[in-house]
Design an enzyme around this catalytic site. Sequence first.
Site, PDB file in Angstrom:
ATOM      1  N   CYS A 158      37.284  61.126  23.482  1.00  0.00           N
ATOM      2  CA  CYS A 158      35.868  61.456  23.288  1.00  0.00           C
ATOM      3  C   CYS A 158      35.585  62.951  23.417  1.00  0.00           C
ATOM      4  O   CYS A 158      34.440  63.359  23.608  1.00  0.00           O
ATOM      5  CB  CYS A 158      35.013  60.689  24.295  1.00  0.00           C
ATOM      6  SG  CYS A 158      35.171  58.883  24.163  1.00  0.00           S
ATOM      7  N   CYS A 164      37.535  62.866  28.640  1.00  0.00           N
ATOM      8  CA  CYS A 164      38.596  61.978  28.177  1.00  0.00           C
ATOM      9  C   CYS A 164      39.044  62.397  26.771  1.00  0.00           C
ATOM     10  O   CYS A 164      38.231  62.809  25.945  1.00  0.00           O
ATOM     11  CB  CYS A 164      38.107  60.541  28.157  1.00  0.00           C
ATOM     12  SG  CYS A 164      37.779  59.861  29.798  1.00  0.00           S
ATOM     13  N   CYS A 169      28.259  61.376  31.025  1.00  0.00           N
ATOM     14  CA  CYS A 169      29.057  60.173  31.239  1.00  0.00           C
ATOM     15  C   CYS A 169      28.314  59.141  32.073  1.00  0.00           C
ATOM     16  O   CYS A 169      28.696  57.983  32.109  1.00  0.00           O
ATOM     17  CB  CYS A 169      30.367  60.533  31.933  1.00  0.00           C
ATOM     18  SG  CYS A 169      30.118  61.321  33.532  1.00  0.00           S
ATOM     19  N   CYS A 217      32.259  52.107  28.618  1.00  0.00           N
ATOM     20  CA  CYS A 217      33.570  52.660  28.953  1.00  0.00           C
ATOM     21  C   CYS A 217      33.442  53.679  30.081  1.00  0.00           C
ATOM     22  O   CYS A 217      34.223  53.675  31.033  1.00  0.00           O
ATOM     23  CB  CYS A 217      34.192  53.310  27.716  1.00  0.00           C
ATOM     24  SG  CYS A 217      35.893  53.896  27.995  1.00  0.00           S
ATOM     25  N   CYS A 218      32.433  54.553  29.989  1.00  0.00           N
ATOM     26  CA  CYS A 218      32.209  55.540  31.049  1.00  0.00           C
ATOM     27  C   CYS A 218      31.883  54.857  32.376  1.00  0.00           C
ATOM     28  O   CYS A 218      32.335  55.290  33.433  1.00  0.00           O
ATOM     29  CB  CYS A 218      31.063  56.480  30.663  1.00  0.00           C
ATOM     30  SG  CYS A 218      31.475  57.693  29.398  1.00  0.00           S
TER      31      CYS A 218
END
Length: 239
Positions: free
Chosen positions: A200, A197, A223, A116-117
């Site tokens: 998280c 984010c 990240c 996702c990062c």
Amino acid sequence: MPLKELAERRAILHRKSDPQTIVKHALDDVQLGKVAMVSSFGAESVVLLHMISQTAPDTPILFIDTEMLFPETLQYQKDVAEELGLTNVQVVKPSREKLLEQDVDGILHTIDPDACCALRKTQPLEDALEGYDAWITGRKRYQSGSRAELPVYEKSGRKIKINPLADWNAAKLVAYIEEHNLPKHPLVARGFQSLGCAPCTTKTKPGEDPRAGRWRGQDKSECGIHIVDGKVVRQRNAA
């Protein structure tokens, strides 16, 4: 001159320089080439943003909007840029096509946070930095154990990374913000010491590492944006 040697020479040159001097010299240094600043507009970002505004307010400032940030961060970015007179803030977003392919439901962070990062932050920034030779960050040694040896200048992949605030602690940052009456991120007063984010990021408790609220409970503290010689170096959050 090889990048590693250039970084080492600049690190020695500025070993006793204050952050304002480091920023000014970095933006004027022809050997570094084209320089941008990368800012999250997070809890402590306003300090370096203010220094940039006092030196060269038209400096390119790359702000990564992962499309999962807190609404407060998005508004804070606009408010700070306007108040400080920053005229070249560039909002960078992930590829729409890649989002539809890899995270159409917006739940990738629950399955594979590293992926996702990479999708929402690392790759978009790498693309945005393509036209630059060096970039300024707001990282500091005190933030976590994995940053304890952070140099002021470092080679990172095919670019030079500059960390003007490397040796500043929380007290210095607070004092600078108060001295210059700078706007504070609204979530700091609610217990967030480090902001990323929304899914998280959690609040931190008194005495915790400032980044303990990032990816809490996971074997992850970065990240992926901050890499060493092109490779992500992951370490556990400091206890």
